[in-house]
Design an enzyme around this catalytic site. Structure first.
Site, mmCIF file in Angstrom:
data_model
loop_
_atom_site.group_PDB
_atom_site.id
_atom_site.type_symbol
_atom_site.label_atom_id
_atom_site.label_comp_id
_atom_site.label_asym_id
_atom_site.label_seq_id
_atom_site.Cartn_x
_atom_site.Cartn_y
_atom_site.Cartn_z
ATOM 1 N N SER A 164 0.815 -1.215 0.000
ATOM 2 C CA SER A 164 0.000 0.000 0.000
ATOM 3 C C SER A 164 0.850 1.266 0.000
ATOM 4 O O SER A 164 0.485 2.262 -0.636
ATOM 5 C CB SER A 164 -0.935 -0.004 1.219
ATOM 6 O OG SER A 164 -1.809 -1.114 1.177
ATOM 7 N N ARG A 354 -32.780 -12.985 2.307
ATOM 8 C CA ARG A 354 -31.352 -13.291 2.233
ATOM 9 C C ARG A 354 -30.774 -13.010 0.846
ATOM 10 O O ARG A 354 -29.631 -12.568 0.726
ATOM 11 C CB ARG A 354 -31.118 -14.755 2.600
ATOM 12 C CG ARG A 354 -31.525 -15.108 4.012
ATOM 13 C CD ARG A 354 -31.419 -16.603 4.276
ATOM 14 N NE ARG A 354 -30.045 -17.039 4.389
ATOM 15 C CZ ARG A 354 -29.679 -18.293 4.628
ATOM 16 N NH1 ARG A 354 -30.600 -19.238 4.755
ATOM 17 N NH2 ARG A 354 -28.404 -18.615 4.726
ATOM 18 N N GLU A 450 -4.340 -4.566 -5.813
ATOM 19 C CA GLU A 450 -4.506 -3.176 -6.284
ATOM 20 C C GLU A 450 -4.911 -2.261 -5.130
ATOM 21 O O GLU A 450 -5.547 -1.231 -5.333
ATOM 22 C CB GLU A 450 -5.542 -3.093 -7.412
ATOM 23 C CG GLU A 450 -5.212 -3.904 -8.646
ATOM 24 C CD GLU A 450 -4.058 -3.328 -9.454
ATOM 25 O OE1 GLU A 450 -3.681 -2.168 -9.211
ATOM 26 O OE2 GLU A 450 -3.527 -4.044 -10.331
#
Length: 589
Positions: A164, A354, A450
């Site tokens: 990061s 759900r 990413e």
């Protein structure tokens, strides 16, 4: 748009095969063919049909019985990728001329196997687009070689010790003016490029990110370079390159993720991708970018492409899982008013509760990811025109913020949805043959590569806080090219609004939840801004203050992104206005 009747033998939208789902489909309150035509359009439907037909009729794409060894799977995946290029579904000019075809091809391949889709995507859209958008005319010689697979590419940014924190990448590129070459070097193992898709076995070239040093030792920050890592004929490593495979993963094992270390590897000066900065033969650094932050964002501009694409990939996984679970639920019968009359589990409100929210999310996120992809293409076209206007710069920042929140929203929603679909299918959901386990494993990396989702949300929150700071300190209006943040200009007034609905019907209009989201974003933004200022006033450094506000910032960044998805989902009103039969489906979504 001419409606197609149920008896149509149209090859693009043939009638569905007869089977156990007939009863449920016969009770549909809307014509599914009209929805399909509205959603994709006839040209895109034909394009997708041509892809699926090619794969279905080609023995190379037949799923082998049993499991393959890791080596065999990766070999087969590469051969399939090569065959996809032979079909010529996509041409160089389609990258910007027909962006919908690019996205459609990747998603169709992903429905078949994400190892194949990701391999193709990394080579063309990540490696190819990095050269196309970060380089100049002198680099366009690589593009035909990409599409005829004369070379095979990868995108090498992440290192063993840094992911990061891209600014801290430690691979270096020192310029030698005596030979007009750049020397790519990994100072130690922690600087090795790692997790790079296609690098493990098949990549011959890489876009390598390294810190650029000019004679005299000055560092100009992170820049991308085209580096040959293998001989295209033998696939043996080039001199000075140590490259290999990192091994088996939790999913997508047909994709060869790898590592690379560089020992003083020399490349021509011209292989610096020079859109944001270049070198003269003498070693003078030249750039049109005066702000270091803008230079950094331009160097990593291709990351937005990857994040937008991952959002679309996550949506495909969610669509597949929801389709599997809903079809199973429509045919699985359990209990009933009498012992002789069992009811499909989809008829139970609990099962609908759900699954139907994830059906709604699949439609909304699909539309959002496609529209954001087109916005990204607009940005790339401006870069190629060398548009250096204030609007172009702001568009880049806005898309970066949207992509940094859109990928987390899509990938997390898909991950939760796939798990819910797995559980909603009961014990049968645990069978490997239904793909739910593979979908869950293949979607899992979307949450981290990413950019880790939690870290990416801070990119969006920093963008929004910056807008508020400029407004409060300099009186600047809060507005953006895509108008996604324009509502924040009225945020003091928005916080004064109160909900006045008195019946459930008052909540069915999409403007109601959108207004609620806008209020919540404004509230959380105000609270975070105040907390940040309090931290600074108490003596905390800028780093400490932002760090102590992370939980607040991440929360309202996620809320903002959900509001943007809802805002862009106004297509429902356009469709249902002319199709009253869609009304019941719209109310559920």
């Amino acid at each position: 748009m001419a409606p197609l009747g149920e008896g149509s033998d149209d090859p693009v939208l043939p009638d569905l095969p007869r089977g156990p789902l007939d009863a449920a489909r016969a009770r549909a309150s809307f014509p599914w063919k009209e929805l399909a035509l509205f959603w994709d359009g006839p040209d895109m439907l034909r394009f997708k049909k041509s892809i699926f037909s090619a794969l279905e009729n080609d023995p190379l794409f037949a799923h082998p019985p049993g499991s393959l060894s890791l080596e065999k799977y990766r070999e087969l995946n590469f051969l399939r990728c090569k065959r996809v290029f032979e079909y010529d579904f996509l041409r160089v000019e389609d990258l910007l001329g027909s962006p919908q075809r690019v996205l459609a091809l990747i998603q169709c391949l992903g429905m078949y196997d994400w190892s194949l889709a990701t391999k193709f995507f990394l080579h063309t859209l990540t490696f190819g687009s990095a050269i196309y958008s970060s380089g100049s005319e002198r680099h366009f010689k690589y593009l035909p070689k990409i599409f005829n697979m004369e070379i095979f590419g990868c995108f090498a940014l992440t290192e063993v010790s840094h992911g990061s924190n891209t600014k801290a990448m430690r691979t270096t590129a020192h310029y030698d003016p005596t030979t007009e070459e750049l020397i790519i070097h990994s100072p130690d193992f922690e600087a090795a490029k790692f997790w790079v898709g296609n690098m493990g076995k098949t990549a011959t070239h890489a876009v390598v990110f390294a810190q650029l040093y000019t004679p005299g030792g000055r560092c100009h920050g992170l820049h991308p370079f085209v580096v040959q890592i293998r001989d295209p004929k033998t696939l043996l490593p080039m001199p000075g390159v140590m490259v290999g495979d990192i091994g088996k993963k939790l999913g997508q094992n047909g994709l060869d993720n790898g590592f690379a270390m560089f020992h003083k590897v020399r490349i021509p000066r011209q292989d610096l991708l020079n859109r944001s900065g270049d070198l003269t033969p003498e070693g003078t650094y030249v750039t049109h970018v005066k702000d270091s932050r803008q230079h950094f964002s331009e160097s990593l501009g291709s990351l937005s492409s990857g994040r937008v694409a991952i959002a679309g990939m996550s949506v495909v996984n969610l669509k597949l899982a929801v389709s599997i679970a809903l079809r199973f639920s429509a045919t699985r019968r359990q209990f009933g008013p009498t012992d002789q009359e069992e009811v499909p589990v989809l008829e139970y409100p609990m099962q609908q509760w759900r699954l139907l929210p994830y059906l709604a999310a699949a439609y909304a996120l699909d539309h959002f990811s496609k529209s954001l992809f087109l916005d990204l293409v607009e940005l790339q076209q401006g870069l190629l025109r060398k548009d250096r206007s204030a609007r172009q710069a702001e568009l880049g920042r806005e898309i970066h913020a949207l992509a940094s929140a859109g990928k987390p929203l899509a990938s997390w929603t898909a991950q939760r949805g796939i798990q819910e679909c797995r559980e909603a299918c009961g014990g049968h959901g645990y069978l490997a043959m239904n793909r739910l386990g593979d979908l869950r494993d293949d979607n899992d990396p979307n949450c981290t590569y990413e950019g880790d989702n939690n870290v990416l949300l801070q990119q969006t929150s920093n963008y929004l806080l910056g807008l508020l700071v400029r407004r409060d300190q300099g009186g600047a209006r809060i507005e953006s090219p895509l108008k996604t943040v324009d509502f924040l200009e009225a945020y003091p007034n928005i916080l004064g609004h109160r909900f006045e609905g008195s019946s459930p019907e008052d909540c069915l209009d999409s403007s109601v939840p959108l207004a609620a989201y806008e209020w919540l974003v404004c509230y959380l933004l105000r609270e975070s801004y105040q907390k940040l200022n309090q931290e600074k006033q108490s003596g905390s450094s800028d780093f400490e203050a932002r760090n102590n506000c992370q939980l607040y910032k991440n929360l309202w960044s996620a809320v903002l992104q959900e509001s943007k998805v809802l805002e862009r989902a106004s297509w429902w009103s356009e469709f249902s206005a002319n199709k009253p039969v869609i009304g019941s489906l719209k109310s559920k979504l």
